[in-house]
Design a protein around this motif. Structure first.
Motif, PDB file in Angstrom:
ATOM      1  N   GLN A  98       0.841  -1.194   0.000  1.00 14.90           N
ATOM      2  CA  GLN A  98       0.000   0.000   0.000  1.00 14.90           C
ATOM      3  C   GLN A  98       0.874   1.241   0.000  1.00 14.90           C
ATOM      4  OE1 GLN A  98      -3.608   0.516   2.575  1.00 14.90           O
ATOM      5  NE2 GLN A  98      -2.403   2.156   3.505  1.00 14.90           N
ATOM      6  N   LEU A  99       0.582   2.167  -0.897  1.00 11.88           N
ATOM      7  CA  LEU A  99       1.237   3.473  -0.926  1.00 11.88           C
ATOM      8  C   LEU A  99       0.239   4.513  -0.458  1.00 11.88           C
ATOM      9  CD1 LEU A  99       3.086   3.351  -4.380  1.00 11.88           C
ATOM     10  CD2 LEU A  99       4.062   2.932  -2.115  1.00 11.88           C
ATOM     11  N   SER A 100       0.655   5.364   0.467  1.00 15.62           N
ATOM     12  CA  SER A 100      -0.207   6.418   0.996  1.00 15.62           C
ATOM     13  C   SER A 100       0.487   7.760   0.816  1.00 15.62           C
ATOM     14  CB  SER A 100      -0.514   6.185   2.480  1.00 15.62           C
ATOM     15  OG  SER A 100      -1.191   4.960   2.666  1.00 15.62           O
ATOM     16  N   TYR A 101      -0.194   8.675   0.158  1.00 16.50           N
ATOM     17  CA  TYR A 101       0.323  10.021  -0.095  1.00 16.50           C
ATOM     18  C   TYR A 101      -0.381  10.996   0.853  1.00 16.50           C
ATOM     19  CZ  TYR A 101       1.993   8.032  -4.538  1.00 16.50           C
ATOM     20  OH  TYR A 101       2.605   7.262  -5.504  1.00 16.50           O
ATOM     21  N   ILE A 156       5.180  10.183   1.466  1.00 21.48           N
ATOM     22  CA  ILE A 156       4.630   8.939   0.943  1.00 21.48           C
ATOM     23  C   ILE A 156       5.103   7.792   1.831  1.00 21.48           C
ATOM     24  CG2 ILE A 156       4.386   7.475  -1.093  1.00 21.48           C
ATOM     25  CD1 ILE A 156       5.413   9.901  -2.726  1.00 21.48           C
ATOM     26  N   CYS A 157       4.156   7.043   2.350  1.00 16.39           N
ATOM     27  CA  CYS A 157       4.471   5.900   3.209  1.00 16.39           C
ATOM     28  C   CYS A 157       4.094   4.612   2.493  1.00 16.39           C
ATOM     29  CB  CYS A 157       3.714   5.987   4.530  1.00 16.39           C
ATOM     30  SG  CYS A 157       4.113   7.460   5.508  1.00 16.39           S
ATOM     31  N   PHE A 174       9.099   4.854   4.481  1.00 20.84           N
ATOM     32  CA  PHE A 174       8.638   6.134   3.956  1.00 20.84           C
ATOM     33  C   PHE A 174       9.556   6.519   2.806  1.00 20.84           C
ATOM     34  CE2 PHE A 174      11.741   7.293   7.177  1.00 20.84           C
ATOM     35  CZ  PHE A 174      12.451   8.352   6.605  1.00 20.84           C
ATOM     36  N   VAL A 175       8.977   7.242   1.888  1.00 17.25           N
ATOM     37  CA  VAL A 175       9.665   7.547   0.646  1.00 17.25           C
ATOM     38  C   VAL A 175      10.716   8.626   0.842  1.00 17.25           C
ATOM     39  CG1 VAL A 175       9.309   8.724  -1.566  1.00 17.25           C
ATOM     40  CG2 VAL A 175       7.900   6.765  -0.953  1.00 17.25           C
ATOM     41  N   ARG A 176      11.845   8.412   0.192  1.00 23.25           N
ATOM     42  CA  ARG A 176      12.874   9.446   0.129  1.00 23.25           C
ATOM     43  C   ARG A 176      12.884  10.022  -1.280  1.00 23.25           C
ATOM     44  NH1 ARG A 176      18.612   9.171  -0.816  1.00 23.25           N
ATOM     45  NH2 ARG A 176      18.560   6.910  -0.707  1.00 23.25           N
TER      46      ARG A 176
END
Length: 227
Positions: A98-101, A156-157, A174-176
């Protein structure tokens, strides 16, 4: 794996900017991994995975920019890399990622709920796959800023979910943000101090008639109009 840099689409098929950007990101990933496949294949950790993002883009043929006009369409490309063991294991467990913005207005320090977004994909779905290296999944989020701000920040997690829709403990990231897709940005060869930061961009309202806060009159001359 070898693919043409320029993706071809069926005649008569309307290609969206999001599809063009996804094709561009996949081509850049292909060049990156083929150049460094040996180093990636030597990764010893069976639970290793990485999540990166590039953007925001407004034109899939140009580099990302950070100045967006209100109500203009923009895109953020998120890349998830799963090593072969993790990719196979998740596929066998019917797991999903799952990607969460989440977006916040850093000028007012308030969340922007209209710019929050969630999506899921299954390992084994269309991806760029290299034997011994793993799989790269590319997701392009298309969004329209709903408010102007000096700085909007999108975090973004990523979570790994099992077949019951429950988050698997320990598998979270979490997105870098990275400035470009290259091997050094994804997998630095030497230990280094890194300061991860989210995606930040300015959104301006061209129809805003609010005056500047400057109160002193100019001493002389005027700024030329912007063409």
């Amino acid at each position: 794996m070898t693919e043409d840099k320029d993706k071809e689409f069926s005649r008569g098929q309307k290609v969206t900017d999001a599809q063009k950007l996804k094709a561009r990101v996949e081509a850049e990933l292909t060049a990156m991994v083929e150049q460094a496949a040996t180093e990636l294949a030597e990764a010893p950790d069976p639970s290793a995975w990485e999540v990166f993002a590039v953007g925001p883009y407004q034109d899939p043929g140009l580099e990302p920019g950070r100045i967006i006009e209100l109500n203009d369409t923009a895109y953020i490309a998120t890349v998830v890399w799963l090593n072969p063991f993790m990719d196979t294991n998740l596929s066998g467990l019917a797991g999903q990622i799952q990607l969460s913005y989440f977006t916040a207005n850093k000028q007012t320090m308030e969340p922007v709920p209209d710019m929050n977004y969630h999506c899921c994909f299954e390992p084994g779905s269309p991806a760029l796959v290299w034997p011994g290296v793993g799989s790269f999944y590319v997701h392009v989020w298309e969004f329209v800023p709903s408010e102007a701000a000096c700085i909007l920040e999108t975090n973004i997690c990523a979570r790994v979910c099992n077949c019951d829709g429950e988050a698997v403990p320990g598998y979270a990231a979490f997105v870098r943000w990275v400035p470009m897709l290259d091997f050094d940005a994804f997998f630095p060869s030497e230990p280094a101090f890194t300061f991860d930061h989210p995606i930040r961009y300015l959104v301006y309202n061209n129809e805003d008639d609010t005056n500047c806060e400057c109160t002193e009159a100019c001493e002389e001359g005027e700024l030329p109009p912007i063409p």
